[in-house]
Design an enzyme around this catalytic site. Structure first.
Site, mmCIF file in Angstrom:
data_model
loop_
_atom_site.group_PDB
_atom_site.id
_atom_site.type_symbol
_atom_site.label_atom_id
_atom_site.label_comp_id
_atom_site.label_asym_id
_atom_site.label_seq_id
_atom_site.Cartn_x
_atom_site.Cartn_y
_atom_site.Cartn_z
ATOM 1 N N ASN A 8 -75.096 102.924 -29.073
ATOM 2 C CA ASN A 8 -73.935 102.356 -29.369
ATOM 3 C C ASN A 8 -72.950 102.383 -30.372
ATOM 4 O O ASN A 8 -72.761 101.994 -31.816
ATOM 5 C CB ASN A 8 -73.679 100.437 -28.698
ATOM 6 C CG ASN A 8 -72.357 100.114 -28.292
ATOM 7 O OD1 ASN A 8 -71.718 100.543 -28.401
ATOM 8 N ND2 ASN A 8 -72.905 98.418 -27.761
ATOM 9 N N LYS A 15 -75.074 101.601 -33.475
ATOM 10 C CA LYS A 15 -76.073 101.101 -33.092
ATOM 11 C C LYS A 15 -76.506 101.754 -32.734
ATOM 12 O O LYS A 15 -76.078 102.712 -31.880
ATOM 13 C CB LYS A 15 -75.390 99.655 -32.312
ATOM 14 C CG LYS A 15 -74.411 98.321 -33.281
ATOM 15 C CD LYS A 15 -74.362 97.260 -32.010
ATOM 16 C CE LYS A 15 -73.279 95.842 -32.874
ATOM 17 N NZ LYS A 15 -72.491 94.800 -32.678
ATOM 18 N N ARG A 92 -73.880 104.492 -24.368
ATOM 19 C CA ARG A 92 -72.775 103.226 -23.983
ATOM 20 C C ARG A 92 -71.378 103.558 -23.883
ATOM 21 O O ARG A 92 -70.799 104.094 -24.930
ATOM 22 C CB ARG A 92 -72.765 101.441 -24.706
ATOM 23 C CG ARG A 92 -71.651 100.817 -23.948
ATOM 24 C CD ARG A 92 -71.332 99.569 -25.177
ATOM 25 N NE ARG A 92 -70.293 98.996 -24.491
ATOM 26 C CZ ARG A 92 -69.747 98.186 -24.990
ATOM 27 N NH1 ARG A 92 -69.741 98.110 -26.623
ATOM 28 N NH2 ARG A 92 -68.457 96.690 -24.527
ATOM 29 N N HIS A 180 -67.856 95.078 -19.232
ATOM 30 C CA HIS A 180 -69.350 94.510 -19.494
ATOM 31 C C HIS A 180 -70.496 94.794 -18.606
ATOM 32 O O HIS A 180 -71.194 93.356 -18.496
ATOM 33 C CB HIS A 180 -69.154 92.360 -20.283
ATOM 34 C CG HIS A 180 -67.782 92.583 -21.335
ATOM 35 N ND1 HIS A 180 -66.660 91.735 -21.909
ATOM 36 C CD2 HIS A 180 -67.970 92.990 -23.064
ATOM 37 C CE1 HIS A 180 -66.395 91.864 -22.564
ATOM 38 N NE2 HIS A 180 -66.766 92.769 -23.375
ATOM 39 N N HIS A 207 -69.879 85.822 -20.240
ATOM 40 C CA HIS A 207 -70.239 86.813 -21.940
ATOM 41 C C HIS A 207 -68.770 86.677 -22.757
ATOM 42 O O HIS A 207 -67.548 87.313 -22.694
ATOM 43 C CB HIS A 207 -69.754 88.318 -21.258
ATOM 44 C CG HIS A 207 -70.418 89.166 -22.637
ATOM 45 N ND1 HIS A 207 -71.054 89.608 -22.224
ATOM 46 C CD2 HIS A 207 -69.408 89.254 -22.958
ATOM 47 C CE1 HIS A 207 -71.147 90.973 -23.541
ATOM 48 N NE2 HIS A 207 -69.929 90.861 -24.304
ATOM 49 N N LEU A 208 -69.466 85.474 -23.422
ATOM 50 C CA LEU A 208 -68.374 85.501 -24.702
ATOM 51 C C LEU A 208 -68.500 85.255 -25.731
ATOM 52 O O LEU A 208 -70.065 85.529 -26.605
ATOM 53 C CB LEU A 208 -68.433 83.455 -24.692
ATOM 54 C CG LEU A 208 -68.306 82.945 -22.969
ATOM 55 C CD1 LEU A 208 -68.571 81.754 -24.012
ATOM 56 C CD2 LEU A 208 -67.259 83.575 -22.916
ATOM 57 N N ARG A 240 -58.052 90.509 -29.503
ATOM 58 C CA ARG A 240 -57.347 91.347 -27.918
ATOM 59 C C ARG A 240 -56.666 89.670 -27.078
ATOM 60 O O ARG A 240 -56.827 88.340 -27.112
ATOM 61 C CB ARG A 240 -57.797 91.023 -26.973
ATOM 62 C CG ARG A 240 -58.594 92.884 -27.463
ATOM 63 C CD ARG A 240 -59.036 93.446 -26.894
ATOM 64 N NE ARG A 240 -61.051 93.361 -26.748
ATOM 65 C CZ ARG A 240 -62.132 93.529 -26.630
ATOM 66 N NH1 ARG A 240 -61.716 95.136 -25.099
ATOM 67 N NH2 ARG A 240 -63.265 93.073 -26.641
ATOM 68 N N ASP A 282 -63.126 85.861 -36.205
ATOM 69 C CA ASP A 282 -64.397 84.980 -35.941
ATOM 70 C C ASP A 282 -64.608 83.761 -35.382
ATOM 71 O O ASP A 282 -64.454 82.587 -36.238
ATOM 72 C CB ASP A 282 -65.443 85.474 -37.397
ATOM 73 C CG ASP A 282 -66.600 85.141 -37.215
ATOM 74 O OD1 ASP A 282 -66.988 83.971 -36.721
ATOM 75 O OD2 ASP A 282 -67.036 86.104 -38.359
ATOM 76 N N MET A 283 -64.834 83.651 -34.244
ATOM 77 C CA MET A 283 -65.492 81.844 -33.960
ATOM 78 C C MET A 283 -66.622 80.887 -34.685
ATOM 79 O O MET A 283 -65.644 79.927 -34.784
ATOM 80 C CB MET A 283 -66.164 82.160 -32.837
ATOM 81 C CG MET A 283 -66.108 80.225 -31.893
ATOM 82 S SD MET A 283 -65.000 80.109 -31.659
ATOM 83 C CE MET A 283 -63.785 80.673 -30.295
ATOM 84 N N GLY A 327 -72.539 86.872 -28.116
ATOM 85 C CA GLY A 327 -73.018 86.545 -29.551
ATOM 86 C C GLY A 327 -72.358 84.748 -29.289
ATOM 87 O O GLY A 327 -73.166 84.206 -29.826
ATOM 88 N N GLY A 329 -71.238 82.993 -26.468
ATOM 89 C CA GLY A 329 -72.738 81.989 -25.690
ATOM 90 C C GLY A 329 -73.408 81.512 -25.637
ATOM 91 O O GLY A 329 -74.163 81.019 -25.943
ATOM 92 N N ASN A 331 -74.827 81.676 -29.404
ATOM 93 C CA ASN A 331 -75.235 80.849 -30.862
ATOM 94 C C ASN A 331 -74.494 79.719 -31.017
ATOM 95 O O ASN A 331 -74.796 78.748 -32.077
ATOM 96 C CB ASN A 331 -74.678 81.843 -31.528
ATOM 97 C CG ASN A 331 -76.206 83.057 -31.526
ATOM 98 O OD1 ASN A 331 -77.305 83.062 -31.788
ATOM 99 N ND2 ASN A 331 -74.968 84.455 -30.932
ATOM 100 N N GLU A 378 -77.560 94.762 -23.152
ATOM 101 C CA GLU A 378 -77.465 95.551 -22.736
ATOM 102 C C GLU A 378 -77.862 97.148 -23.219
ATOM 103 O O GLU A 378 -77.803 97.882 -22.233
ATOM 104 C CB GLU A 378 -75.524 95.574 -22.808
ATOM 105 C CG GLU A 378 -74.869 94.918 -22.829
ATOM 106 C CD GLU A 378 -73.322 94.573 -23.550
ATOM 107 O OE1 GLU A 378 -72.702 95.146 -23.770
ATOM 108 O OE2 GLU A 378 -73.777 94.424 -25.267
#
Length: 403
Positions: A8, A15, A92, A180, A207-208, A240, A282-283, A327, A329, A331, A378
């Site tokens: 990926n 990755k 992917r 996704h 998918h968050l 985005r 970054d959340m 990620g 969703g 954590n 995935e």
């Protein structure tokens, strides 16, 4: 032992995972790694099946300045230190366009076809294709399989698939694809094991992550998604914007004098959580910040998830379960709690203790809508598709070594 390599690739990282083919066609994860910081601070990290560190090595920037260079370094490490000689490689690929509704074995013709969709997924498609070309040049006999993020959504009906534009554009491929898909496909299969009755019903999956979207599943198939023609639509993401009036794009061009390439760069890299907060995409950083604009960005993210949940519930004509993945969703207990609060009108009620410990089922006993947290995988889906296609090849033999 025969192995499948899964790749990926992004703009500054590659990755990879290695799966061994066990008896009965079962796949076992052996190695999970990545090279990040390509062109700046390259670093190869990898862990074994039990999470043990296998390598953590830094390189000079000029040593790994491109994705093909990263592939060469990772491939040499796998061959020399772990004797990994894969029988196939699965990739992917974000956009399959109207032509590809299932994974395909790659050749030069297919690569040329996929080049047409670079403009529809500029953050992903060119980097997805780079390692494919690299391997094809160095190991032309090695089977490679492209697995598309758009393919899972090809079950959409005509009403979900069209825009209200002249039909000629639809026939040329201007339609709502959804993305996704590999993640949603995995969640659909996982639900069959976790909650078989739920898997047969109406489920919204969120998918968050840095890229974010939501999907409406009915009997395990996608019937609607928040993303459309490109991966810009729907929910706000790390960089985005999500849903945007097309008039904004016209304004940027006519009033701000921006070129098409500048608008593309702006929409893909300068908007979303980063644009709203002015701080970060970054959340985790936003949740830790006391800045009012960070709060605005989080509030907007949660609000839009709630709005889109209503849209997807309408598409399903009801709702039987809600699933968090990816990620954020998987954590962020805080984001999950706030989203479930938005779903109260649908009958969802959170168990704070179970949510705090990141349990599989985080809704209260008696909640009309069960709420799950299901980590996505995935890469496993890609490995499964790759093995399946490998076995279908004429004279294919998974036990045959490929140089």
């Amino acid at each position: 032992m025969e192995n499948i390599l899964v790749v990926n690739a992004g703009s500054s990282s590659v990755k990879f995972q290695v799966f061994s083919i066990e008896a009965g066609g079962r796949l076992r994860r052996r190695i999970k790694g990545q090279i990040d910081g390509i062109g700046s601070r390259p670093r190869l990290k990898a862990n074994g099946a039990a999470g043990e560190s296998l390598i953590d090595r830094a390189y000079a920037a000029e040593t790994i300045s491109t994705v093909p260079a990263a592939m060469a370094v990772a491939g040499e490490w796998l061959r020399s230190e772990h004797q990994i000689h894969p029988v196939a490689v699965g990739h992917r690929v974000v956009h399959g366009g109207p032509d590809y509704d299932k994974p395909v074995l790659i050749d030069h013709r297919i690569i040329a076809n996929l080049e047409r969709y670079v403009g529809l997924a500029p953050l992903h498609q060119p980097h997805n294709l780079a390692p494919i070309r690299s391997i094809l040049a160095g190991f032309p006999a090695l089977p490679q399989v492209a697995c598309f993020d758009t393919a899972f959504h090809r079950t959409h009906g005509a009403l979900a698939d069209h825009y209200a534009i002249p039909h000629e554009l639809y026939t040329e491929g201007v339609r709502r694809y959804g993305f996704h898909g590999l993640s949603y496909e995995y969640i659909a299969s996982a639900l069959e094991q976790i909650a078989p009755d739920i898997a047969k019903g109406r489920v919204i999956v969120a998918h968050l992550g840095s890229g974010a979207s939501m999907c409406a599943l009915h009997r395990g198939q996608s019937v609607e998604s928040t993303m459309g023609f490109t991966a810009l639509d729907g929910l706000p993401m790390g960089t985005r914007p999500g849903q945007l009036d097309p008039g904004v794009v016209l304004f940027l061009i006519s009033e701000k004098g921006m070129s098409a390439s500048n608008v593309q760069n702006f929409l893909y890299r300068e908007c979303g959580l980063k644009g709203l907060s002015g701080l970060s995409n970054d959340m985790r950083e936003l949740e830790a910040s006391a800045d009012p604009k960070a709060k605005l960005a989080i509030d907007y993210f949660v609000y839009r998830i709630g709005l889109n949940a209503g849209m997807l519930a309408a598409a399903l004509q009801g709702l039987d379960a809600f699933v968090f993945t990816a990620g954020i969703g998987e954590n962020s207990a805080t984001i999950r709690a706030r989203v479930v609060d938005q779903l109260g009108w649908l009958g969802a009620s959170l168990d704070p203790v179970e949510n705090g410990r990141h349990a599989r089922l985080i809704s209260r006993t008696g909640s009309r809508i069960p709420v799950y947290v299901v980590p996505t995988d995935e890469e496993l889906m890609i490995a499964q598709h790759t093995l399946s296609l490998l076995r279908k090849r004429p004279s294919a033999n998974p036990k045959e070594k490929v140089a």
